[in-house]
Design a protein around this motif. Structure first.
Motif, PDB file in Angstrom:
ATOM      1  N   ARG A   1     -13.793  -5.955  10.688  1.00 28.16           N
ATOM      2  CA  ARG A   1     -12.573  -5.151  10.721  1.00 28.16           C
ATOM      3  C   ARG A   1     -11.719  -5.397   9.471  1.00 28.16           C
ATOM      4  O   ARG A   1     -11.242  -4.459   8.843  1.00 28.16           O
ATOM      5  CB  ARG A   1     -11.798  -5.485  12.006  1.00 28.16           C
ATOM      6  CG  ARG A   1     -10.335  -5.110  12.015  1.00 28.16           C
ATOM      7  CD  ARG A   1     -10.118  -3.598  11.958  1.00 28.16           C
ATOM      8  NE  ARG A   1      -8.692  -3.319  11.776  1.00 28.16           N
ATOM      9  CZ  ARG A   1      -8.093  -3.229  10.604  1.00 28.16           C
ATOM     10  NH1 ARG A   1      -8.786  -3.342   9.471  1.00 28.16           N
ATOM     11  NH2 ARG A   1      -6.809  -2.994  10.532  1.00 28.16           N
TER      12      ARG A   1
ATOM     13  N   GLU B   1       3.486  -0.142   9.143  1.00 28.47           N
ATOM     14  CA  GLU B   1       3.580  -1.490   8.557  1.00 28.47           C
ATOM     15  C   GLU B   1       3.450  -1.507   7.040  1.00 28.47           C
ATOM     16  O   GLU B   1       3.725  -2.525   6.428  1.00 28.47           O
ATOM     17  CB  GLU B   1       2.517  -2.405   9.168  1.00 28.47           C
ATOM     18  CG  GLU B   1       1.087  -1.877   8.975  1.00 28.47           C
ATOM     19  CD  GLU B   1       0.002  -2.838   9.461  1.00 28.47           C
ATOM     20  OE1 GLU B   1       0.335  -3.854  10.070  1.00 28.47           O
ATOM     21  OE2 GLU B   1      -1.183  -2.535   9.208  1.00 28.47           O
ATOM     22  N   HIS B   2       3.030  -0.417   6.428  1.00 28.49           N
ATOM     23  CA  HIS B   2       2.867  -0.437   4.971  1.00 28.49           C
ATOM     24  C   HIS B   2       4.149  -0.073   4.242  1.00 28.49           C
ATOM     25  O   HIS B   2       4.290  -0.358   3.059  1.00 28.49           O
ATOM     26  CB  HIS B   2       1.750   0.526   4.536  1.00 28.49           C
ATOM     27  CG  HIS B   2       0.390   0.130   5.030  1.00 28.49           C
ATOM     28  ND1 HIS B   2      -0.698   0.951   4.935  1.00 28.49           N
ATOM     29  CD2 HIS B   2      -0.049  -0.998   5.632  1.00 28.49           C
ATOM     30  CE1 HIS B   2      -1.757   0.338   5.457  1.00 28.49           C
ATOM     31  NE2 HIS B   2      -1.386  -0.836   5.889  1.00 28.49           N
TER      32      HIS B   2
ATOM     33  N   SER C   1     -10.675  -2.312   4.446  1.00 26.34           N
ATOM     34  CA  SER C   1      -9.771  -1.774   3.422  1.00 26.34           C
ATOM     35  C   SER C   1     -10.290  -2.064   2.010  1.00 26.34           C
ATOM     36  O   SER C   1     -10.343  -1.169   1.155  1.00 26.34           O
ATOM     37  CB  SER C   1      -8.387  -2.381   3.627  1.00 26.34           C
ATOM     38  OG  SER C   1      -7.449  -1.702   2.870  1.00 26.34           O
TER      39      SER C   1
ATOM     40  N   LYS D   1      -4.276   7.091   2.052  1.00 22.79           N
ATOM     41  CA  LYS D   1      -4.051   6.251   3.232  1.00 22.79           C
ATOM     42  C   LYS D   1      -2.935   6.783   4.111  1.00 22.79           C
ATOM     43  O   LYS D   1      -1.893   7.187   3.605  1.00 22.79           O
ATOM     44  CB  LYS D   1      -3.680   4.840   2.778  1.00 22.79           C
ATOM     45  CG  LYS D   1      -4.867   4.088   2.222  1.00 22.79           C
ATOM     46  CD  LYS D   1      -4.497   2.688   1.819  1.00 22.79           C
ATOM     47  CE  LYS D   1      -5.707   1.937   1.327  1.00 22.79           C
ATOM     48  NZ  LYS D   1      -6.730   1.707   2.340  1.00 22.79           N
TER      49      LYS D   1
ATOM     50  N   HIS E   1      -4.796  -1.047  14.168  1.00 26.96           N
ATOM     51  CA  HIS E   1      -4.269  -1.918  15.221  1.00 26.96           C
ATOM     52  C   HIS E   1      -3.905  -1.028  16.402  1.00 26.96           C
ATOM     53  O   HIS E   1      -2.729  -0.828  16.706  1.00 26.96           O
ATOM     54  CB  HIS E   1      -3.057  -2.671  14.681  1.00 26.96           C
ATOM     55  CG  HIS E   1      -3.219  -3.090  13.235  1.00 26.96           C
ATOM     56  ND1 HIS E   1      -4.011  -4.155  12.861  1.00 26.96           N
ATOM     57  CD2 HIS E   1      -2.731  -2.569  12.062  1.00 26.96           C
ATOM     58  CE1 HIS E   1      -3.974  -4.284  11.534  1.00 26.96           C
ATOM     59  NE2 HIS E   1      -3.216  -3.323  11.040  1.00 26.96           N
TER      60      HIS E   1
ATOM     61  N   HIS F   1      -4.699   3.426  11.041  1.00 28.21           N
ATOM     62  CA  HIS F   1      -4.901   3.641   9.600  1.00 28.21           C
ATOM     63  C   HIS F   1      -5.952   4.733   9.455  1.00 28.21           C
ATOM     64  O   HIS F   1      -7.111   4.528   9.833  1.00 28.21           O
ATOM     65  CB  HIS F   1      -5.402   2.361   8.928  1.00 28.21           C
ATOM     66  CG  HIS F   1      -4.435   1.226   9.002  1.00 28.21           C
ATOM     67  ND1 HIS F   1      -3.113   1.343   8.641  1.00 28.21           N
ATOM     68  CD2 HIS F   1      -4.591  -0.064   9.398  1.00 28.21           C
ATOM     69  CE1 HIS F   1      -2.502   0.177   8.805  1.00 28.21           C
ATOM     70  NE2 HIS F   1      -3.377  -0.686   9.265  1.00 28.21           N
TER      71      HIS F   1
ATOM     72  N   LEU G   1       0.820  -1.219   0.000  1.00 27.62           N
ATOM     73  CA  LEU G   1       0.000   0.000   0.000  1.00 27.62           C
ATOM     74  C   LEU G   1       0.849   1.262   0.000  1.00 27.62           C
ATOM     75  O   LEU G   1       0.365   2.330   0.357  1.00 27.62           O
ATOM     76  CB  LEU G   1      -0.926  -0.020   1.229  1.00 27.62           C
ATOM     77  CG  LEU G   1      -1.999  -1.124   1.206  1.00 27.62           C
ATOM     78  CD1 LEU G   1      -2.660  -1.267   2.565  1.00 27.62           C
ATOM     79  CD2 LEU G   1      -3.040  -0.839   0.138  1.00 27.62           C
TER      80      LEU G   1
ATOM     81  N   TYR H   1      -9.393   3.431  11.581  1.00 27.97           N
ATOM     82  CA  TYR H   1      -9.395   2.025  11.995  1.00 27.97           C
ATOM     83  C   TYR H   1      -7.950   1.583  12.170  1.00 27.97           C
ATOM     84  O   TYR H   1      -7.028   2.350  11.892  1.00 27.97           O
ATOM     85  CB  TYR H   1     -10.139   1.116  11.007  1.00 27.97           C
ATOM     86  CG  TYR H   1      -9.703   1.158   9.551  1.00 27.97           C
ATOM     87  CD1 TYR H   1     -10.182   2.126   8.682  1.00 27.97           C
ATOM     88  CD2 TYR H   1      -8.839   0.189   9.045  1.00 27.97           C
ATOM     89  CE1 TYR H   1      -9.808   2.145   7.344  1.00 27.97           C
ATOM     90  CE2 TYR H   1      -8.465   0.196   7.701  1.00 27.97           C
ATOM     91  CZ  TYR H   1      -8.948   1.172   6.864  1.00 27.97           C
ATOM     92  OH  TYR H   1      -8.582   1.194   5.545  1.00 27.97           O
TER      93      TYR H   1
ATOM     94  N   ASN I   1      -7.891   6.769   6.795  1.00 30.44           N
ATOM     95  CA  ASN I   1      -8.193   6.790   5.357  1.00 30.44           C
ATOM     96  C   ASN I   1      -9.116   7.959   5.035  1.00 30.44           C
ATOM     97  O   ASN I   1     -10.162   8.124   5.668  1.00 30.44           O
ATOM     98  CB  ASN I   1      -8.878   5.492   4.941  1.00 30.44           C
ATOM     99  CG  ASN I   1      -7.881   4.367   4.669  1.00 30.44           C
ATOM    100  OD1 ASN I   1      -7.755   3.898   3.546  1.00 30.44           O
ATOM    101  ND2 ASN I   1      -7.173   3.946   5.704  1.00 30.44           N
TER     102      ASN I   1
HETATM  103  C1  2HG Z   1      -5.408  -3.236   7.461  1.00 30.33           C
HETATM  104  O1  2HG Z   1      -5.006  -3.240   8.613  1.00 30.33           O
HETATM  105  C2  2HG Z   1      -4.422  -3.042   6.372  1.00 30.33           C
HETATM  106  O2  2HG Z   1      -6.587  -3.449   7.177  1.00 30.33           O
HETATM  107  C3  2HG Z   1      -4.888  -1.982   5.371  1.00 30.33           C
HETATM  108  O3  2HG Z   1      -3.175  -2.716   6.866  1.00 30.33           O
HETATM  109  C4  2HG Z   1      -5.022  -0.639   5.999  1.00 30.33           C
HETATM  110  O4  2HG Z   1      -6.508   0.135   4.316  1.00 30.33           O
HETATM  111  C5  2HG Z   1      -5.637   0.450   5.097  1.00 30.33           C
HETATM  112  O5  2HG Z   1      -5.265   1.611   5.244  1.00 30.33           O
END
Ligand code: 2HG
Ligand code: ZN
Length: 468
Positions: free
Chosen positions: A330, A425-426, A334, A344, A379, A386, A82, A377, A388
Motif C-alpha cells: 500500500r 490531507e495533502h 505513490s 492526484k 485511507h 486518493h 503533494l 487507493y 490518481n
Molecule cells: C498516500 O497515502 C499518500 O500514499 C500519497 O498520501 C497519496 O499518491 C497519492 O496520491
C-alpha cells in the motif's frame, strides 16, 4: 502586494546576510531547484534565494525584514507535499527549517516532546520509540517530511482511523506570525479555556499565516504486536461491508484500500503479490493482537466475509517483518507511479457517503477517461480516497492537465453534492486552489481572508497558496 525589483535583489540579500550567516543565504541554481519545490512537478522552481535560519531570532528578523521590503517568503520543510504549497516559482525567498532540527525537551509525565520545526518525522518517531512511547502520525514520507510541514498541512496518513490527524497531537506551538511577532500558543496544556485557540489556525495553514518554529507534541504507548491482513475484494461495495464488520469486532489501527491496477505498479518494482488470486480491490487491515488474543476473531471474520462473497482471498501476517512487507504493498504505490506524473486527487467524505460517491465517481471517470489509467487507493476507513490519473505517454503535460482540470470540475461537483472536501490531507496549495470553492463557500472564504489579513497584513507569507 509583493514589490520585487530584480535589480535590487543582490542588495536585498546582502541585507539578510547581515543577520543570517552568508553560507545560509543561498542563490545557486541547485539550491533553488532543490528547495524551491515539493513533490509536485507542475511548476518550475524560481526562488530569489534559499535562506536557512538557525534559530527563532533569525526567523523573526527575516520576517520583519521581509515586511520592510515586501519580500515574499515560502516556508519549507521536507518538501514532500503533494499540493504545491511549498513551491517557490515567483521569485520568493524559501525559508528552509532544515537547520532547526533539535529535539528540545521530553517529559515522561506529560508524555510529550518539544522540538524545532525541522525535525524529521521518523527522527521523532524513533526518539519516542527509544523511550517506550509512540508518535502515531505516520505516512510513507516519514523519512523526509518535517514536523513543521506536517503541522502546516495537518498531515494525516495511515493511522488516522485510530489516532486522528497531526492536529490531535499538537499541544503547543511557537510561531512567528507574518507580522514578525513570536507567539507561544497553548504551551502544552491539555485544558485551556481562555478564548480563541490560535494554535489550531496555524495547523493546516500551509505557511500562509506565519512560520511554525517549535512544537510540543503528545506521545502515546506503542501498538501491541500489530497484525496486518490483506484481503482480496471483488468490488467497492464489499470494501464497505468489510469495513463495518471488521471495525465492529476489532480495534483497527488502519483500514486502507488499493486497486489491482495500483498493486501492479508496486509489483513491477519488485514486491510480491500477497496471494495468488487477483481481485479488483484489496483491503489492508491492521489491529493490535497481543499474545495472539484476537487471531480467532480475525479468522472467523475472514470466514464469514468469504461466505458472503465480500472477499476472495487473504493473508494474515505471522511476523513483524511480514507485516511490514504487506504494508509496502500500500505505502509504495505513490512512489511507484511518480514517473507517470499522475494527476492526484485527495478527497474526503463522511464514511457513510463513501459508497454512493464511489459509485458515481467510478462511473464518471470510466466515462470521461476511457483511455486513461485511473488508480484508486487510500485511507478508505477515514473517508479519504486518493484517485490518481496517470498521464498517457503520448499526451503532453499541458493537454493532460487541461483534461484533468475539466474532469475535476465534474468530479468535485459530485463531491460537493455528497458534502465532501477537495483535500483530506495533502492540502490546497497551488494545485487545488481553483477548486476551493467546492468545499468552502464565498462567505467562509471571506473569513479565511480576514484571518490571513490579521496575521499577515502585507501578504508576504506564502502568497498565492490556498487562495489569492
Ligand atoms: C498516500 O497515502 C499518500 O500514499 C500519497 O498520501 C497519496 O499518491 C497519492 O496520491
Ligand atoms: Zn494518503
Amino acid at each position: 502586494m509583493i514589490l520585487h525589483d530584480p535589480n535590487a535583489s543582490a542588495a536585498l540579500l546582502d541585507g539578510i546576510r547581515a543577520f543570517i550567516e552568508p553560507a545560509h543565504v543561498r542563490t545557486d541554481a541547485d539550491s533553488g531547484l532543490h528547495y524551491g519545490r515539493d513533490w509536485t512537478r507542475l511548476h518550475t522552481p524560481n526562488p530569489l534565494a534559499v535562506v536557512l535560519p538557525g534559530n527563532i531570532e533569525q526567523v523573526q528578523q527575516l520576517v520583519c525584514y521581509a515586511n520592510e521590503h515586501r519580500l515574499a517568503l515560502v516556508p519549507s520543510g521536507g518538501r514532500t507535499g503533494l499540493s504545491g504549497a511549498a513551491v517557490a516559482c515567483q521569485g520568493e525567498i524559501v525559508v528552509s527549517m532544515e537547520r532547526m532540527n533539535r529535539i528540545l525537551d521530553f517529559d515522561p509525565t506529560d508524555r510529550s516532546v518539544t522540538c524545532e520545526a525541522g525535525v524529521v518525522t521518523e527522527v521523532l518517531q524513533n526518539f519516542a520509540r527509544d523511550r517506550g512511547l509512540y508518535y502515531p502520525v505516520d505516512f510513507a514520507s516519514r523519512g523526509s517530511s518535517q514536523i513543521g510541514g506536517n503541522i502546516a498541512t495537518n498531515a494525516g496518513g495511515i493511522k488516522v482511523i485510530r489516532y486522528g490527524l497531526t492536529r490531535d497531537w499538537v499541544t503547543g506551538l511557537k510561531v512567528v506570525t507574518g507580522r514578525g511577532d513570536l507567539l507561544d500558543l497553548n504551551r502544552g496544556l491539555i485544558k485551556n479555556a481562555s478564548g480563541y485557540d490560535l494554535r489550531h489556525l496555524f495547523i493546516g495553514s500551509e505557511g500562509t499565516l506565519g512560520i511554525i518554529v517549535e512544537a510540543t507534541l503528545n506521545l502515546t504507548r506503542p501498538l501491541r504486536e500489530p497484525v496486518v491482513m490483506v484481503l482480496g475484494v471483488p468490488d467497492l461495495d464489499s470494501i464497505m461491508s468489510l469495513y463495518h464488520i471488521f471495525r465492529n469486532k476489532l480495534e483497527l489501527s488502519a483500514f486502507e484500500f488499493f486497486s489491482e491496477l495500483a498493486l501492479r505498479h508496486v509489483i513491477a518494482k519488485g514486491l510480491h503479490r500477497p496471494f495468488e488470486a487477483q481481485t479488483p480491490y484489496y483491503v489492508l487491515v491492521e489491529f493490535e493482537n497481543p499474545d495472539g488474543r484476537h487471531t480467532d476473531t480475525a479468522l472467523s471474520l475472514f470466514e464469514n466475509c468469504a461466505d458472503q462473497g465480500w472477499l476472495a482471498d487473504g493473508v494474515i501476517s505471522q511476523s513483524q517483518a511480514q507485516a511490514q512487507e504487506l504494508w509496502r504493498l500500500r505505502e509504495d504505490i505513490s512512489e511507484s507511479i511518480a514517473v507517470y506524473q499522475p494527476y492526484k486527487n485527495d478527497i474526503a467524505l463522511r464514511i457513510s457517503r463513501v459508497p454512493a460517491f464511489l459509485t458515481e465517481a467510478d462511473a464518471l471517470l470510466t466515462r470521461e477517461y476511457p483511455d486513461f489509467e485511473v488508480l484508486w487507493y487510500g485511507h478508505i476507513g477515514d473517508g479519504n480516497l486518493h484517485i490518481n490519473i496517470l498521464k498517457p505517454a503520448d499526451l503532453d503535460t499541458v493537454a493532460f492537465a487541461a483534461k484533468c482540470g475539466t474532469v475535476s470540475e465534474q468530479l468535485f461537483t459530485v463531491l460537493q453534492r455528497h458534502g465532501g472536501s477537495i483535500s483530506a490531507e495533502h492540502g490546497v496549495g497551488l494545485l487545488k486552489k481553483p477548486y476551493l470553492h467546492y468545499t468552502r463557500d464565498e462567505t467562509e472564504i471571506g473569513y479565511l481572508r480576514a484571518v490571513k489579513q490579521a496575521f499577515d497584513p502585507n501578504g508576504i507569507m506564502n502568497p498565492g497558496k490556498i487562495f489569492d
